[in-house]
Design an enzyme around this catalytic site. Structure first.
Site, PDB file in Angstrom:
ATOM      1  N   LYS A   1      -5.868  -2.913  -7.349  1.00 12.15           N
ATOM      2  CA  LYS A   1      -6.226  -2.220  -6.101  1.00 12.15           C
ATOM      3  C   LYS A   1      -7.417  -1.292  -6.381  1.00 12.15           C
ATOM      4  O   LYS A   1      -8.091  -1.430  -7.394  1.00 12.15           O
ATOM      5  CB  LYS A   1      -5.017  -1.454  -5.567  1.00 12.15           C
ATOM      6  CG  LYS A   1      -3.897  -2.367  -5.082  1.00 12.15           C
ATOM      7  CD  LYS A   1      -4.302  -3.128  -3.844  1.00 12.15           C
ATOM      8  CE  LYS A   1      -3.235  -4.108  -3.402  1.00 12.15           C
ATOM      9  NZ  LYS A   1      -3.691  -5.001  -2.345  1.00 12.15           N
TER      10      LYS A   1
ATOM     11  N   ASP B   1       0.818  -1.225   0.000  1.00 12.01           N
ATOM     12  CA  ASP B   1       0.000   0.000   0.000  1.00 12.01           C
ATOM     13  C   ASP B   1       0.853   1.277   0.000  1.00 12.01           C
ATOM     14  O   ASP B   1       0.328   2.376  -0.195  1.00 12.01           O
ATOM     15  CB  ASP B   1      -0.941   0.014   1.210  1.00 12.01           C
ATOM     16  CG  ASP B   1      -2.014  -1.068   1.097  1.00 12.01           C
ATOM     17  OD1 ASP B   1      -2.317  -1.497  -0.029  1.00 12.01           O
ATOM     18  OD2 ASP B   1      -2.541  -1.488   2.144  1.00 12.01           O
TER      19      ASP B   1
HETATM   20  C1  S3P Z   1      -5.321  -5.749   3.394  1.00 14.03           C
HETATM   21  C2  S3P Z   1      -4.548  -6.474   2.543  1.00 14.03           C
HETATM   22  C3  S3P Z   1      -3.938  -5.907   1.325  1.00 14.03           C
HETATM   23  C4  S3P Z   1      -3.920  -4.385   1.354  1.00 14.03           C
HETATM   24  C5  S3P Z   1      -5.218  -3.811   1.798  1.00 14.03           C
HETATM   25  C6  S3P Z   1      -5.576  -4.311   3.196  1.00 14.03           C
HETATM   26  C7  S3P Z   1      -5.918  -6.421   4.564  1.00 14.03           C
HETATM   27  O1  S3P Z   1      -4.677  -6.328   0.206  1.00 14.03           O
HETATM   28  O2  S3P Z   1      -3.579  -3.878   0.089  1.00 14.03           O
HETATM   29  O3  S3P Z   1      -5.148  -2.399   1.832  1.00 14.03           O
HETATM   30  O4  S3P Z   1      -6.399  -5.730   5.488  1.00 14.03           O
HETATM   31  O5  S3P Z   1      -5.889  -7.660   4.609  1.00 14.03           O
HETATM   32  P1  S3P Z   1      -4.409  -7.762  -0.508  1.00 14.03           P
HETATM   33  O6  S3P Z   1      -4.694  -8.804   0.476  1.00 14.03           O
HETATM   34  O7  S3P Z   1      -5.342  -7.806  -1.673  1.00 14.03           O
HETATM   35  O8  S3P Z   1      -2.964  -7.713  -0.916  1.00 14.03           O
END
Ligand code: S3P
Length: 430
Positions: free
Chosen positions: A343, A316
């Site tokens: 994203k 992120d």
């Molecule tokens: C998150 C996991 C990440 C991240 C998101 C929050 C989470 O996404 O980018 O902002 O809280 O598990 P991904 O699991 O798709 O990588």
């Protein structure tokens, strides 16, 4: 507010800030509190739009949730006592709410429908609905349950032995929530370790979960015991002020109570590799989520290479890291980050195009970008594209441009950091 002019004549950033609560941990605190029977209390909760969506979902399921600022009291009848929601569970812009709720609802006793905004409608859901269906979940949805809206008829689940094709804490967590309800032992293997807040919170709520060498083992049917959750500050929000202080001459910023879970601290590793001047003081509080104070000063930066297992630890933060790289000496290469394409927006295209408008030299690649620095940045008209992290990247960029930046759609910043501009003004002494 539709448009905002970011006119930031260069003055040093100075002061101490406690960044708002961690978004990932805030979601999970509400989720565990909603699943467990009894009273869960939360402090340091992030009242950002995404996390408020999660609260609304659990209210519709019958949990009584009261919020006083960043404090929550959750009284839940427990997952087996939930009522069937009388309305669609609306997840707004929140991928974490959407994906984790699918895993939770699959093993419940209710029927529910999940839907979000137009960004959520474009985001891939097969990565969760696929393995959950293997566990016996009854999930229907658009295009073979690839996209929202999703309809979930909760019921009994089988355990799963699953090798994760993408490093994603959302997918891992959705499967773990379902595995909690499965009849037997599930094993999930990750090639690269993603954030482990779900596993840590399971242990806080009294469950046994075994993690070793990228393999997580969980026995279904364990009882949850409600507890108090104290959410640390979000390192992904702190990242914008870490970058801002490093970039603006004569700055010194102290960020307190920052979450420093090692699965999240890739930004700290990158700051070190780029030669930033900072110190980290770990708190000795006895907590399953590490935290501490980070003090950072303006720094002269050099380019770095970012890829491999570092990517899930800073996924992120890549937009603001790309901004740092535009001011660093040399060529920064970011690879293995193809997840950025799915994203809130396609963040590879958004970063390259938006920073490009200011004069940055960024070449997007399939799985990342190549950034040549340092380049002079000049004011232009930028678009957040409805993505909070692109909005905050634009605002930090405006601190180093030689003329004002116009930002279209700054309102989305409230998704993860409602007080962002207030905090920025306070560090500028305004
Ligand atoms: C998150 C996991 C990440 C991240 C998101 C929050 C989470 O996404 O980018 O902002 O809280 O598990 P991904 O699991 O798709 O990588």
């Amino acid at each position: 507010m539709d448009k905002m002019t970011l006119n930031y004549p260069q003055i040093p950033l100075r002061g101490t800030l406690a960044v708002p609560g961690d978004k990932s941990i805030s979601h999970r605190a509400v989720m565990f509190g909603g699943i467990a029977k009894g009273r869960t209390t939360v402090s340091g909760f992030l009242p950002g739009e995404d996390c408020l969506r999660t609260i609304e979902c659990f209210r519709l399921l019958g949990a009584d949730i009261s919020r006083n600022g960043t404090d929550l009291v959750i009284d839940s009848p427990g997952i087996d006592g939930w009522q069937e929601p009388a309305d669609v569970l609306y997840t707004g812009n929140s991928g974490t709410t959407t994906r984790l709720m699918v895993g939770i609802l699959a093993g419940s006793r209710v029927h529910s429908v999940l839907a979000g905004d137009e960004s959520i409608a474009r985001r891939p859901m097969k990565r969760v609905t696929g393995p959950l269906r293997e566990m016996g979940a009854d999930i229907r949805g658009r295009d073979g349950a690839q996209y929202t809206p999703l309809s979930i008829l909760g019921g009994p689940l089988r355990p799963i032995n699953y090798e994760m094709p993408v490093a994603s804490a959302q997918v891992k967590s959705a499967i773990l929530f379902a595995a909690m309800r499965a009849d037997g032992t599930s094993v999930i293997r990750e090639k690269e370790v993603s954030r482990d807040h779900t596993e840590r919170m399971m242990r806080n709520f009294g469950m046994e979960v075994h993690s070793e060498d990228g393999s997580i083992t969980l026995q279904g049917g364990q009882e949850l015991v409600p507890v108090h959750v104290d959410v640390p500050g979000d390192i992904s929000s702190a990242a914008f002020f870490l970058a801002a202080a490093a970039l603006v001459p004569d700055s010194e910023v102290v960020l307190e109570n920052v979450g420093l879970n090692p699965t999240r601290t890739g930004m700290i590793d990158v700051l070190e590799a780029m030669g930033a001047e900072f110190t980290v003081d770990m708190s000795d509080a006895d907590d399953s989520e590490l935290r501490g104070t980070v003090t950072i000063r303006s720094s002269s930066l050099k380019a770095t290479e970012i890829g491999g297992d570092l990517i899930p630890r800073l996924i992120d933060e890549i937009p603001v890291i790309a901004l740092l790289a535009t001011q660093a000496e040399g060529t920064t290469v970011i690879r293995d980050a193809e997840e950025l394409r799915v994203k809130e927006t396609d963040r590879i295209a958004a970063v390259a195009e938006e920073l490009g408008k200011l004069g940055a030299d960024i070449t997007p690649t399939e799985d990342g970008m190549i950034i040549n620095g340092p380049t002079k940045l000049s004011g232009a008209s930028l678009d957040s594209r409805g993505d909070h992290r692109i909005g905050m990247m634009a605002a930090v960029a405006a601190l180093v441009t030689d003329s004002p930046v116009e930002l279209k759609g700054p309102g989305c910043i409230a998704i993860s950091y409602p007080e962002f501009f207030g905090h920025l003004d306070s560090l500028r002494g305004e």
